[in-house]
Structures are given as C-alpha cells and as structure tokens.
Design an enzyme around this catalytic site. Structure first.
Site, PDB file in Angstrom:
ATOM      1  N   CYS A   1      42.288  22.827  36.173  1.00  0.00           N
ATOM      2  CA  CYS A   1      42.052  21.517  36.791  1.00  0.00           C
ATOM      3  C   CYS A   1      42.404  21.554  38.272  1.00  0.00           C
ATOM      4  CB  CYS A   1      42.920  20.469  36.134  1.00  0.00           C
ATOM      5  SG  CYS A   1      42.738  20.405  34.361  1.00  0.00           S
TER       6      CYS A   1
ATOM      7  N   ARG B   1      37.623  27.344  40.805  1.00  0.00           N
ATOM      8  CA  ARG B   1      38.659  27.462  39.780  1.00  0.00           C
ATOM      9  C   ARG B   1      38.103  27.261  38.374  1.00  0.00           C
ATOM     10  NH1 ARG B   1      43.903  26.207  41.331  1.00  0.00           N
ATOM     11  NH2 ARG B   1      44.165  24.828  39.550  1.00  0.00           N
TER      12      ARG B   1
ATOM     13  N   TRP C   1      39.484  20.866  33.479  1.00  0.00           N
ATOM     14  CA  TRP C   1      39.236  21.962  32.538  1.00  0.00           C
ATOM     15  C   TRP C   1      39.892  21.480  31.254  1.00  0.00           C
ATOM     16  CZ3 TRP C   1      37.001  26.665  31.675  1.00  0.00           C
ATOM     17  CH2 TRP C   1      37.560  27.496  30.706  1.00  0.00           C
TER      18      TRP C   1
ATOM     19  N   ASN D   1      47.188  17.598  36.307  1.00  0.00           N
ATOM     20  CA  ASN D   1      47.053  19.004  35.910  1.00  0.00           C
ATOM     21  C   ASN D   1      48.264  19.322  35.040  1.00  0.00           C
ATOM     22  OD1 ASN D   1      44.911  19.122  37.603  1.00  0.00           O
ATOM     23  ND2 ASN D   1      45.808  20.601  39.042  1.00  0.00           N
ATOM     24  N   GLY D   2      48.061  20.054  33.958  1.00  0.00           N
ATOM     25  CA  GLY D   2      49.194  20.435  33.108  1.00  0.00           C
ATOM     26  C   GLY D   2      49.008  19.905  31.705  1.00  0.00           C
TER      27      GLY D   2
ATOM     28  N   GLU E   1      43.940  48.505  24.734  1.00  0.00           N
ATOM     29  CA  GLU E   1      43.662  47.502  25.769  1.00  0.00           C
ATOM     30  C   GLU E   1      43.888  48.087  27.172  1.00  0.00           C
ATOM     31  OE1 GLU E   1      42.186  44.899  26.190  1.00  0.00           O
ATOM     32  OE2 GLU E   1      43.028  43.899  27.931  1.00  0.00           O
TER      33      GLU E   1
ATOM     34  N   LYS F   1      41.140  48.341  30.197  1.00  0.00           N
ATOM     35  CA  LYS F   1      41.354  47.738  31.520  1.00  0.00           C
ATOM     36  C   LYS F   1      41.080  48.745  32.620  1.00  0.00           C
ATOM     37  CE  LYS F   1      41.307  44.505  31.007  1.00  0.00           C
ATOM     38  NZ  LYS F   1      41.192  43.582  29.903  1.00  0.00           N
TER      39      LYS F   1
ATOM     40  N   GLU G   1      37.354  49.504  32.926  1.00  0.00           N
ATOM     41  CA  GLU G   1      36.580  48.388  33.474  1.00  0.00           C
ATOM     42  C   GLU G   1      36.677  48.283  34.987  1.00  0.00           C
ATOM     43  OE1 GLU G   1      38.281  45.091  31.018  1.00  0.00           O
ATOM     44  OE2 GLU G   1      36.184  44.534  30.778  1.00  0.00           O
TER      45      GLU G   1
ATOM     46  N   HIS H   1      45.206  66.156  15.863  1.00  0.00           N
ATOM     47  CA  HIS H   1      44.000  66.239  15.023  1.00  0.00           C
ATOM     48  C   HIS H   1      42.750  66.339  15.894  1.00  0.00           C
ATOM     49  CE1 HIS H   1      46.301  65.538  11.405  1.00  0.00           C
ATOM     50  NE2 HIS H   1      46.933  64.570  12.054  1.00  0.00           N
TER      51      HIS H   1
ATOM     52  N   LYS I   1      31.226  38.386  32.668  1.00  0.00           N
ATOM     53  CA  LYS I   1      32.432  37.748  32.130  1.00  0.00           C
ATOM     54  C   LYS I   1      32.220  37.337  30.684  1.00  0.00           C
ATOM     55  CE  LYS I   1      36.540  36.014  32.178  1.00  0.00           C
ATOM     56  NZ  LYS I   1      37.617  37.006  31.969  1.00  0.00           N
TER      57      LYS I   1
HETATM   58  C1  AGP Z   1      37.804  42.263  28.830  1.00  0.00           C
HETATM   59  O1  AGP Z   1      38.425  42.623  30.003  1.00  0.00           O
HETATM   60  C2  AGP Z   1      36.392  42.073  28.820  1.00  0.00           C
HETATM   61  N1  AGP Z   1      35.731  41.928  29.991  1.00  0.00           N
HETATM   62  C3  AGP Z   1      35.668  42.002  27.509  1.00  0.00           C
HETATM   63  O2  AGP Z   1      36.044  43.075  26.727  1.00  0.00           O
HETATM   64  C4  AGP Z   1      35.878  40.693  26.725  1.00  0.00           C
HETATM   65  O3  AGP Z   1      37.181  40.638  26.254  1.00  0.00           O
HETATM   66  C5  AGP Z   1      34.866  40.609  25.585  1.00  0.00           C
HETATM   67  O4  AGP Z   1      33.572  40.605  26.116  1.00  0.00           O
HETATM   68  C6  AGP Z   1      35.074  39.392  24.709  1.00  0.00           C
HETATM   69  O5  AGP Z   1      34.939  38.230  25.430  1.00  0.00           O
HETATM   70  P1  AGP Z   1      35.373  36.840  24.822  1.00  0.00           P
HETATM   71  O6  AGP Z   1      36.862  36.889  24.623  1.00  0.00           O
HETATM   72  O7  AGP Z   1      34.949  35.829  25.815  1.00  0.00           O
HETATM   73  O8  AGP Z   1      34.676  36.699  23.504  1.00  0.00           O
END
Ligand code: AGP
Length: 613
Positions: free
Chosen positions: A2, A27, A78, A104-105, A486, A490, A493, A509, A608
């Site tokens: 927000c 934002r 938001w 906001n909050g 994860e 990261k 990516e 293995h 995204k």
């Molecule tokens: C993570 O950094 C991503 N860009 C990607 O893996 C993401 O988490 C995935 O596409 C799932 O997205 P969502 O959580 O919006 O469903």
C-alpha cells in the site's frame, strides 16, 4: 504494498494526490482512492484496479470544480483484509462520513474491535481492518482529532502508518506510524505526508521521518509532533538526496535487495496476528478454522512450482516432524499430467506467491475434483488461486517486484510451519507447552533475520571472491537439503551460474564425480544430529579440490576446522532453521549477480508470474 500520500497547502489537493499516487505505482496495488476536504465537506472517491480508473472517475469532477479542496489524503491499496473492490479501497470512513483514514499495515485485533464497535451500533461497509480505525476514532472524538487518535491507538494491536482527516478540522492532517514507514514532506506554504519518498520528491526534499508511535499534526505552515501520550516534542528536519529511481527502491540498489531486507517485517506481519496470547501462547488460524474433523486427514499433499515448491518440500518435512502424518511435496507441472491416487481424506496445500501460476492452478483444480480439502497459501488477495481454493492463508509479505522470490518464500515457510504445528497440536502430538516454545522460536525469527542481514558485508566479500566460479553446489540433509534446492535456484536465476543442489548423502552415488578445483560447495549445516555426517561430506569434496563454505549456527564450533569459510546464523530449532539459513544464500545470489554486472531484478528469460504453460 500500500502507498499513502497526503497534501495540505494552497493548491487543489486532488491533482497533487493523484500525482503522488502515480509515483507509488511501482510498489504494486490493486485499487486506489482519495479523500478531499473543501467547501462542500469531505468527499471520498475510490476505484478498483489501476490508478487510471480513479483518474478517469475524478478528472471530470476536477475540471468542473466539483471536487475541490486544498487538503486531502490518498492511497493505493494492496489487499490484505477483503479482496480488491471499490468499497474495500481506502480512504475508509466512520458512520458519519466525517472521518477519513488511509492505512498501511495490519490491525491484528480488528475482528474483536469490529464486534465491539458493531455492538455499539457501528455499521461496517467494507471487509477491511482499516474501517475499524475510522469507527474507533469516532468513538473517542470530542473535538480534538489528536486526542481521539491517542485513545484509539491504545486499543489497536498491529502495525500501521495512518493519514487521517476530519471534516470539522479543515486545517490539519493527522499522521502516525508503528512499524510501517511514514514521512512528512515540508514545502513552502504546503506540507505533505507519504509512506515513501518518491511521492513527495516533486514538491520537496526536506522531510521529517516519523518515529514509531509518534504522532504528527500537519498544518499548511507548520508541523507539530506528539508522543503516544500527547506530549509535544521537537524533531529535526532531514534532507533527501536520492534521485527518483533510488527513492523507489527505498535507497537500495535493487528491488531484490530491498525485498531481502523486508523479510524481518514480512515474517513478523505474517506471524503476529495468528498468535493468541492468553495464559500460554497458541496458534489461531481463523482463516482455516481447524476443528476435530481435520484430525481424520490421512495425508497432506503440497503442490507448487519453483520457489513455492521448495517451501512445499520444507512443508513436507514439517508435517512429518510436527504432525506425524504422511506428506508429499509435488511439482505442479508434473502432478497435473500424472495419474495420482486421491483420497477424499487428503489435505491439499497449494502454494503460490502470485496465485496465478498456470501449472499450480491446474494441479489445484485436479485435486478439487477428488473432494479433498484445499488450502491455498498465497501473497495475492483476490488472485485466481485465492478465489478458487476452499480456504486461503495469506502471506503478508507485500508485493514482490523482483522476479526472484525472497520474502514470499520465507513467509510461505512461516505459513507452512503454523499449519503443521497446529495440525500436530490437533492430533494431540504437540502439547500446549511445547507449542508455546515453538511459537516463541517463531517469534524470534524476525529479529534473527535482522541480525543476519546486519552482517551482509561478509557475504558480499565472499561473493566478490567467488562470483566467477563456474560450478556451485549446495548440499545439506533434511531441511537443509530443501534450503539447498532453493539456494541453487536463486543463484541460477539471478547470476546465471551453473548451480545444483544435492542431498549430501547422495554425493557418493554420483555427483561427487563433478567435483574438482573449479567447484565451490556451500554446505548448509543446521541439523545438529547430522553434523558429523555433514563434516565427512565436506571433507570428501575438499579432498577433491573444492572450495568450501558452511552455513551453521553461531553457537557451534563444529565446522571451524573443516570449512574454508563459515557463515553463522542465530540458533533456532533445527526444523525452523530454513527461514534463517536461506538468507545468506539469497544475499550470495544477489551479490554474485551484481558482481557479474547483471540486473538481479530482471533475469533473462524469466517472468515474475508464469501464467502459461
Ligand atoms: C522464484 O524465484 C521464481 N521466480 C519462480 O520459481 C516462482 O517461485 C514460481 O514460478 C512460482 O511462482 P508462484 O509462487 O507465483 O506460483
């Protein structure tokens, strides 16, 4: 997230407010609104969707001088409590329509306050927690908005940045904050309030930063400050030297770094309203409404994609650990094309930051047909996932702008832990005192993450030395393996480094064949009972020439003689450590990206939200 803007001066307020809101669009928001106070009294205009919708609504009124007044407040929302809609947008007003509030909050005890206010005859029009604030202030209003606010604040729990105006006080805007930013911009014959610097940069660079619980009465020609008891206080003016682009990122170089830094607050916001404190602390998941029938569940199936799936893998371990129930974590894009065996006594947990990922939605729809219960964990109120799932638990992380998910991941973990713990308690496996101890640990995670972030320079220096490595492997066991998955994602990516995650026990293995002197191995070591196993694995890769780094608890010297580099994190329960151990890995990925001259916010080939297959 927000955004707030407020204006008092000699100009027409509506165009200034619109302009300020435009500067906050980056934002993310789902609706917008303004309240203007002029000769015709308090006028509120709101519109769901993009700011243009609001602009189209009010421009004819501005042009024909129907919406006039030299003071007002505006907001981009938001959604958290109640989906995006005109009526849920801010400003929210009291019964008389004389008080307007932008917020906001999150007001954590809004449910209780709402019931009390309804008992006194207040009629609520929206589903928001913010409307409670307007009614509450009205209860205490006896001709002085500051005094009424002071009384109302005593009853409000949670976080807030507030801009408030009252029709009977046309010479001032009242502002206050707690754990949510708010600034006062000081101009010549005009003053502004804003949640973020970009909203005011066009008008002034001289600002007051409000402190927690500090109240400001903002007049056209002066600003008065009060503490929470109403005692006057002095403040020093500050000068903002950021340019507009830096201001949008709150002074951080990139959104990714900003969002990494927002994690302490996001974690606290996601947790706090879900904890009940009576004699002993307990978990209150009103949105799910657990009752005894849930104890009949035979299996938990978590489906998601990418980072959200990694949160699901940790969820699987958490359900096994706390609730002793079989649990699976399924990649949604695979699951939707399999022929899975369903049972109506399954519980499905679908995790998606955006709530719009095509594969995740398809898996959810399949599960629905089986008659199983569906819980969605999402960061987007009103998303397709949130609308179609039976029950929704929101991660109150605020919008994530960087493509690489950071704060959404850790808040997803917070939700998963809360559900798993509550489930364990429901099945009689976690007693009240033990649950209270875990809650205490969860409550510490916000400040623990802050401490890790305070030592970010160590990670930055490490990245400066290692960013050119062509092979980076993350390894760990149990919860640490999931964090490795994860961490490797990261790094891939945002830095385009070839990185992989291995369950440390799997090394011999096969994967160990890849290890040579060009390899960096980052071992995540927080599963205390397996420290000796991890030590052996680290020695094995070192013997093949790999550079090694370890992420472990600060109170152990276990790996001091084994690893080349050690990053320490505060001690927490082994099973909760992923929320902490991922932070150095997020920072490492970020700094490698920057070292390689890339834009971590917009990695190549990635979107995204993956709304197509
Ligand atoms: C993570 O950094 C991503 N860009 C990607 O893996 C993401 O988490 C995935 O596409 C799932 O997205 P969502 O959580 O919006 O469903």
């Amino acid at each position: 997230m927000c955004g707030i803007v407020g204006y008092i001066g000699a100009e027409e307020a509506a165009p200034v407010l619109l302009n300020g809101l435009k500067r906050l669009e980056y934002r993310g928001y789902d609706s917008a609104g303004i309240a203007v106070l002029g000769k015709t009294g308090l006028q509120v205009r709101k519109a769901k969707g993009i700011l243009k919708n609001l602009e189209d609504k009010i421009t004819p009124e501005i042009n024909s001088a129907l919406l006039t007044g030299a003071m007002g407040i505006g907001h981009t929302r938001w959604a958290t409590h109640g989906g995006p809609s005109d009526v849920n947008s801010h400003p929210q007003t009291d019964v008389s329509g004389k008080i307007a509030v932008v917020h906001n909050g999150i007001i954590e005890n809004y449910g209780k306050l709402k019931r009390q206010l309804e008992g006194r005859g207040a009629e609520f029009r929206s589903e928001t927690d913010t409307e409670v604030i307007a009614h509450l202030i009205d209860c205490y209003y006896k001709g002085d908005l500051v005094q009424a606010l002071i009384e109302a604040l005593k009853r409000m729990e949670g976080s807030y940045a507030l801009g408030i105006i009252h029709e009977d006080e046309p010479d001032r805007i009242i502002a206050v904050r707690k754990e949510s930013p708010l600034i006062i911009g000081v101009g010549k014959g005009e003053n502004l309030i804003a949640s973020d610097v970009p909203a005011i940069l066009e008008y002034t660079r001289e600002v007051y930063y409000l402190d927690d619980r500090e109240i400001a009465a903002v007049y056209r020609d002066r600003v008065e400050f009060y503490d929470a008891e109403g005692q006057g206080r002095e403040k020093e003016l500050a000068h903002v030297s950021w340019d507009a682009a830096a201001a949008e990122k709150g002074g951080y170089e990139h959104f990714m770094l900003k969002e990494i830094y927002e994690q302490p607050k996001a974690l606290t916001d996601t947790l706090r309203a879900r904890i009940k404190t009576y004699a002993v602390k307990s978990i209150n998941l009103e949105e799910i409404g657990f009752d005894e029938t849930w104890a009949e569940a035979r299996r938990v199936v978590i489906t998601a994609c990418g980072t959200a799936w990694h949160a699901g893998v940790i969820g699987k371990y958490a359900f096994e650990h706390f609730a002793r129930i079989p649990a699976d974590a399924e990649i949604a894009s695979e699951y939707r094309y399999r022929n899975p065996v369903f049972n109506p006594k399954d519980i499905f947990i679908i995790i998606s930051q955006s709530g719009e990922t095509a594969d995740t939605l398809a898996a959810m729809r399949m599960a629905r047909k089986s008659g199983a219960r569906i819980i969605a964990i999402s960061n987007a109120v009103g998303s397709t996932l949130a609308r179609e799932a039976d029950l929704v638990m929101y991660t109150w992380a605020g919008p994530e702008i960087a493509v690489a998910s950071t704060k959404a991941f850790t808040t997803q973990l917070m939700c998963v832990y809360l559900i798993a713990l509550q489930f364990g308690a429901l099945r009689g496996l976690i007693k009240a005192e033990e649950l209270a101890r875990y809650i205490h640990e969860l409550e510490q995670l916000g400040s623990h993450t802050k401490r890790i972030l305070a030592s970010r320079e160590a990670v930055q220096r490490f990245a400066a030395l290692q960013f050119n490595k062509t092979k980076v492997f993350f390894m760990g066991r149990l919860f640490d393996y999931a964090v490795s998955l994860e961490s490797a994602l990261k790094l891939k990516e945002v830095s385009y480094t070839h990185s992989e995650a291995f369950a440390a026990g799997e090394l011999k293995h096969g994967p160990i064949a890849l290890v040579d002197s060009a390899t960096l191995v980052i071992a995540i070591c927080t599963q205390t009972a397996l420290f000796d196993k991890m030590e052996s694995n680290i020695k094995e890769v070192k013997a093949r020439g790999a550079a090694t780094a370890v992420i472990t608890f600060e109170d152990t010297a276990y790996f001091d003689d084994t690893a080349d580099t050690i990053f320490r994190i505060p001690r927490t329960a082994d099973c909760l450590s992923p929320i902490l151990s991922i932070i150095p890995c997020q920072l490492y990925a970020y700094y490698c990206s920057v070292q390689r001259g890339l834009d971590p916010d917009k990695p190549r080939n990635l979107a995204k939200s993956v709304t197509v297959e």
